[in-house]
Design an enzyme around this catalytic site. Sequence first.
Site: not given
Length: 295
Positions: A152-154, A158
């Site tokens: 998931a690009k949460v 990052y």
Amino acid sequence: MYYNDKTVIFYNGQFVKANNASMGLYNQTLHYGNGVFEGIRAYATEQGTRIFKPQAHFERLQFGAEVMGIEFKYSVEELTAITYELLQKNNLSNAYIRPLVISGVNMGVFSAKDSDLVIQCWEWGKLMGSKLLRVKTSTFQRPNPKSCVVEAKVTGHYINSILASNEAKKEGFDEALLLDMNDNVAECSGANIFMEKDGKLITPPKGHIMAGITRTTIIELCQQEGIEVVERDFKIEELKTADSAFFTGTAAEVVGLASIDSYTFPQIWEQSLGYRLMKLYKQEVLGLRNKRAVY
Ligand code: PMP
């Protein structure tokens, strides 16, 4: 660089000037990193502006919102239509597109009840440039897949990428390569990795990496071109015996590596599979190849 007086964004269900948009200070994305986002590119093609693989990107956004318990009601079709309209309003064809789902107000560490969608776009060259990259093996690992949903690009994930890039840049490198918790090569701070050895490609399997949409495109291109790709784990020592290597990502596109730590990849980049795929990828995003690929 990202916006000016004229820039329009989509926010809270309408198109507004970026300069006039504001956000509350009590939302959970700001405090705890519980937001999901995408990085998408559009290209000026012979048939007009073309967003590359919008379905795959918006489905990943929906998947991220679902696993993070963030309310998100937009369909892929709506998101795609809004994004085309946004590009038009900003007079952009070659653009990077950044949808972000911002969680609502909640200071507890469980998901907020509501969310806001923002979509921004701007002109952006290749994220890591076009020069071959000097890369450092990071002392930071990719997160344990049992500690978060790595696919998931949460936004909060990052932090790991920022720590790794900061470390690499501080030591004079261009980029960081991160290993996973088992010391297998995982990925770069914002891109996947392929290595070439004896005429075939090897890339880490899914599990500890972001399953990149560019990575999938490269594998599809290899299948079409008869280039062998093996998805398997490998250690950093094996990477240091490779002929060449490259990173793939929406923002980075395809970019070659000059070196990893003190090991210089021996193959001339222009003669590598990575270089060939860099050219094929460009044709693919511009819709200039045959239509075997599925969008
Ligand atoms: N790995 C990480 C950590 C990333 O942030 C990205 C960019 N989304 C990628 C790989 C490449 O993914 P994609 O090809 O879908 O852009």
